[in-house]
Scaffold this motif. Structure first.
Motif, PDB file in Angstrom:
ATOM      1  N   ASP A  28      47.629  67.236  57.834  1.00  0.00           N
ATOM      2  CA  ASP A  28      46.541  66.841  56.935  1.00  0.00           C
ATOM      3  C   ASP A  28      46.801  65.378  56.573  1.00  0.00           C
ATOM      4  N   VAL A  29      45.995  64.472  57.148  1.00  0.00           N
ATOM      5  CA  VAL A  29      46.245  63.041  57.005  1.00  0.00           C
ATOM      6  C   VAL A  29      45.397  62.470  55.878  1.00  0.00           C
ATOM      7  N   ARG A  30      46.050  61.825  54.915  1.00  0.00           N
ATOM      8  CA  ARG A  30      45.349  61.216  53.790  1.00  0.00           C
ATOM      9  C   ARG A  30      45.826  59.785  53.600  1.00  0.00           C
ATOM     10  N   LYS A  31      45.144  59.063  52.747  1.00  0.00           N
ATOM     11  CA  LYS A  31      45.433  57.642  52.548  1.00  0.00           C
ATOM     12  C   LYS A  31      46.863  57.414  52.076  1.00  0.00           C
ATOM     13  N   ASP A  32      47.322  58.183  51.119  1.00  0.00           N
ATOM     14  CA  ASP A  32      48.639  57.963  50.523  1.00  0.00           C
ATOM     15  C   ASP A  32      49.733  58.842  51.130  1.00  0.00           C
ATOM     16  N   ALA A  33      49.366  60.041  51.542  1.00  0.00           N
ATOM     17  CA  ALA A  33      50.366  60.979  52.058  1.00  0.00           C
ATOM     18  C   ALA A  33      49.821  61.731  53.264  1.00  0.00           C
ATOM     19  N   THR A  34      50.721  62.033  54.188  1.00  0.00           N
ATOM     20  CA  THR A  34      50.380  62.858  55.345  1.00  0.00           C
ATOM     21  C   THR A  34      51.239  64.119  55.295  1.00  0.00           C
ATOM     22  N   SER A  79      52.963  74.977  70.964  1.00  0.00           N
ATOM     23  CA  SER A  79      51.863  75.209  71.912  1.00  0.00           C
ATOM     24  C   SER A  79      50.619  74.405  71.556  1.00  0.00           C
ATOM     25  N   LYS A  80      50.399  74.221  70.234  1.00  0.00           N
ATOM     26  CA  LYS A  80      49.188  73.552  69.788  1.00  0.00           C
ATOM     27  C   LYS A  80      49.505  72.594  68.644  1.00  0.00           C
ATOM     28  N   PHE A  81      48.702  71.537  68.565  1.00  0.00           N
ATOM     29  CA  PHE A  81      48.862  70.523  67.527  1.00  0.00           C
ATOM     30  C   PHE A  81      47.459  70.199  67.013  1.00  0.00           C
ATOM     31  N   VAL A  82      47.243  70.342  65.702  1.00  0.00           N
ATOM     32  CA  VAL A  82      45.919  70.079  65.130  1.00  0.00           C
ATOM     33  C   VAL A  82      46.058  69.091  63.982  1.00  0.00           C
ATOM     34  N   VAL A  83      45.121  68.149  63.904  1.00  0.00           N
ATOM     35  CA  VAL A  83      45.165  67.101  62.888  1.00  0.00           C
ATOM     36  C   VAL A  83      43.841  67.074  62.128  1.00  0.00           C
ATOM     37  N   ALA A  84      43.899  67.244  60.810  1.00  0.00           N
ATOM     38  CA  ALA A  84      42.711  67.161  59.954  1.00  0.00           C
ATOM     39  C   ALA A  84      42.616  65.736  59.415  1.00  0.00           C
ATOM     40  N   VAL A  85      41.451  65.111  59.612  1.00  0.00           N
ATOM     41  CA  VAL A  85      41.287  63.702  59.242  1.00  0.00           C
ATOM     42  C   VAL A  85      40.120  63.527  58.265  1.00  0.00           C
ATOM     43  N   PRO A  86      40.219  62.560  57.347  1.00  0.00           N
ATOM     44  CA  PRO A  86      39.154  62.336  56.354  1.00  0.00           C
ATOM     45  C   PRO A  86      38.028  61.457  56.887  1.00  0.00           C
ATOM     46  N   GLY A  87      37.331  61.961  57.888  1.00  0.00           N
ATOM     47  CA  GLY A  87      36.229  61.214  58.475  1.00  0.00           C
ATOM     48  C   GLY A  87      35.637  61.978  59.645  1.00  0.00           C
ATOM     49  N   ASP A 122      38.492  66.967  57.875  1.00  0.00           N
ATOM     50  CA  ASP A 122      39.292  67.658  56.855  1.00  0.00           C
ATOM     51  C   ASP A 122      38.494  68.679  56.045  1.00  0.00           C
ATOM     52  N   LEU A 123      37.195  68.405  55.796  1.00  0.00           N
ATOM     53  CA  LEU A 123      36.424  69.390  55.028  1.00  0.00           C
ATOM     54  C   LEU A 123      36.004  70.577  55.883  1.00  0.00           C
ATOM     55  N   GLU A 124      35.814  70.363  57.178  1.00  0.00           N
ATOM     56  CA  GLU A 124      35.594  71.502  58.070  1.00  0.00           C
ATOM     57  C   GLU A 124      36.854  72.364  58.094  1.00  0.00           C
ATOM     58  N   ALA A 125      38.015  71.702  58.135  1.00  0.00           N
ATOM     59  CA  ALA A 125      39.278  72.440  58.077  1.00  0.00           C
ATOM     60  C   ALA A 125      39.397  73.200  56.771  1.00  0.00           C
ATOM     61  N   SER A 126      38.992  72.570  55.674  1.00  0.00           N
ATOM     62  CA  SER A 126      39.041  73.230  54.369  1.00  0.00           C
ATOM     63  C   SER A 126      38.149  74.458  54.342  1.00  0.00           C
ATOM     64  N   ALA A 127      36.981  74.365  55.000  1.00  0.00           N
ATOM     65  CA  ALA A 127      36.082  75.518  55.076  1.00  0.00           C
ATOM     66  C   ALA A 127      36.746  76.667  55.833  1.00  0.00           C
ATOM     67  N   TYR A 128      37.443  76.347  56.933  1.00  0.00           N
ATOM     68  CA  TYR A 128      38.223  77.379  57.626  1.00  0.00           C
ATOM     69  C   TYR A 128      39.310  77.923  56.710  1.00  0.00           C
ATOM     70  N   GLY A 129      39.901  77.035  55.905  1.00  0.00           N
ATOM     71  CA  GLY A 129      40.998  77.426  55.038  1.00  0.00           C
ATOM     72  C   GLY A 129      40.624  78.455  53.999  1.00  0.00           C
ATOM     73  N   LEU A 130      39.345  78.541  53.659  1.00  0.00           N
ATOM     74  CA  LEU A 130      38.919  79.584  52.721  1.00  0.00           C
ATOM     75  C   LEU A 130      39.249  80.971  53.259  1.00  0.00           C
ATOM     76  N   ILE A 337      45.238  71.972  55.438  1.00  0.00           N
ATOM     77  CA  ILE A 337      46.279  72.109  56.463  1.00  0.00           C
ATOM     78  C   ILE A 337      46.329  73.534  57.025  1.00  0.00           C
ATOM     79  N   GLN A 338      46.085  74.534  56.174  1.00  0.00           N
ATOM     80  CA  GLN A 338      46.071  75.912  56.642  1.00  0.00           C
ATOM     81  C   GLN A 338      44.820  76.200  57.474  1.00  0.00           C
ATOM     82  N   GLY A 339      43.688  75.648  57.021  1.00  0.00           N
ATOM     83  CA  GLY A 339      42.452  75.865  57.759  1.00  0.00           C
ATOM     84  C   GLY A 339      42.477  75.212  59.120  1.00  0.00           C
ATOM     85  N   ALA A 340      43.071  74.024  59.209  1.00  0.00           N
ATOM     86  CA  ALA A 340      43.197  73.353  60.509  1.00  0.00           C
ATOM     87  C   ALA A 340      44.028  74.202  61.457  1.00  0.00           C
ATOM     88  N   ALA A 341      45.118  74.780  60.960  1.00  0.00           N
ATOM     89  CA  ALA A 341      45.960  75.631  61.786  1.00  0.00           C
ATOM     90  C   ALA A 341      45.219  76.888  62.238  1.00  0.00           C
TER      91      ALA A 341
END
Length: 349
Positions: A28-34, A79-87, A122-130, A337-341
């Motif tokens: 989960d990549v953000r401006k201040d912290a990843t 096996s897999k690598f997923v990155v949630a980005v703010p854009g 990142d918000l699509e990932a958040s929707a999955y995270g629900l 981060i959970q939704g992206a996974a």
């Protein structure tokens, strides 16, 4: 984290044996912290293994952070690598405005040697995270006895303004991203026209993200202070100088410490209700509104006040629809981060 939940997410590969007992890296990549996490899939579930946070600005590229995480925890076998980005993510690439570098799924694949790499908004990932959350992760803001199954809206003010939806196809919920936070802000009253003009001098084009975000909260505050001539107390001056404005203004309002704090937060909540109304109507989200992101979590007390719901249902012709929309606060701070996974694990091969 059990994927068998009331959201009925569309996860077509959840029963595939090839997706059982595999290793997934999620970021989960953000401006201040990843934020990084490592998961193992087991019996249609994600089982968390490792979590680590890195300071985004200390690295020249995302690849540098990724390789450090992989090396540190010996995850070359993933096996897999997923990155949630703010854009927005277009064709496996993204250039988020709040990040110092670009991201490319193909480049990440080549540099890490992981065969399946995904970029997701990142918000699509958040929707999955629900779909990872149980009932205790949600706080009911408004309960409705007349809920009609349908689309869901997700609104998340934080460093930016995230907006996403889950489309109800009659059987499953299908998350999707939007860039609705960058749609233009519209004033309704004379005071709001004055506020709009104040922001227009700063930005030219005034978007909802200029109003509903950490920066937007400060914009409201500056307007209240500089245009409406509300006095800035000395203690708040010190907090601003120490880059602690958001926490300080919210705490000041919750404690009714100074009038400028309460006016600022009351104004923010009015606009939050207004944009929630807009998003629900545009998505026809009869399935509910979910408020996520760091700011709503900090403002739980204000969300529970009648004012938020009363402002949410104001409409020219659609009050009857809005009145029956259930509203929830998402208290889980790890939905991205959970939704992206979850997306990487079970949405495809």
């Amino acid at each position: 984290m059990n994927t068998n939940n009331k959201f009925m997410l569309y996860l077509p590969a959840i029963s595939a044996e090839s997706n059982n007992n595999i290793s997934i890296i999620s970021a989960d990549v953000r401006k201040d912290a990843t934020y990084f996490a490592h998961y193992i899939t087991r019996d249609k579930r994600l089982v968390p293994q490792i979590e680590k946070t890195y300071a985004t600005v200390e690295y020249a590229s995302f690849i540098d952070i990724a390789q450090k995480f992989i090396t540190e925890f010996q995850l070359n076998h993933a096996s897999k690598f997923v990155v949630a980005v703010p854009g927005p993510v277009i064709s496996g690439k993204s250039e988020p405005l709040r990040l110092p570098w670009k991201l490319d799924a193909e480049e990440i694949k080549q540099q890490t040697g992981i065969s399946q790499v995904y970029l997701i908004n990142d918000l699509e990932a958040s929707a999955y995270g629900l779909g990872n959350d149980d009932e205790k992760c949600f706080q009911t803001i408004h309960h409705s006895e007349n809920v009609v199954p349908g689309n869901i809206a997700v609104l998340a003010p934080g460093a930016g303004l995230g907006e996403a939806g889950l489309y109800w196809d009659g059987k499953f919920m299908r998350p999707f991203a939007t860039e609705g936070g960058h749609s233009e802000f519209s004033p309704r009253t004379n005071d709001e026209v004055e506020f709009y003009q104040f922001l227009q001098k700063i930005y030219g084009i005034v978007t909802w993200e200029s109003v509903l975000s950490t920066e937007g909260l400060f914009n409201i505050y500056r307007y209240v202070r500089d245009v409406k001539q509300q006095q800035q107390p000395e203690w708040l001056t010190r907090e601003i100088e120490n880059n602690n404005f958001t926490d300080a203004i919210i705490k000041g309002a919750l404690e009714s410490r100074d009038r400028i704090c309460n006016v600022t937060i009351d104004t923010f909540m009015l606009f939050l209700a207004r944009e929630a109304n807009n998003l629900v109507l545009k998505l026809k989200a009869t399935g509910g509104l979910y408020l996520s992101g760091e700011i709503p979590v900090m403002l739980q007390k204000y969300l529970n006040k009648d004012d938020f719901y009363k402002n949410f249902i104001v409409s020219d012709k659609m009050e009857s629809l809005l009145r029956d929309i259930p509203i929830y606060l998402v208290r889980d701070t790890k939905t991205i981060i959970q939704g992206a996974a979850l997306y990487a694990a079970f949405s495809g091969e």
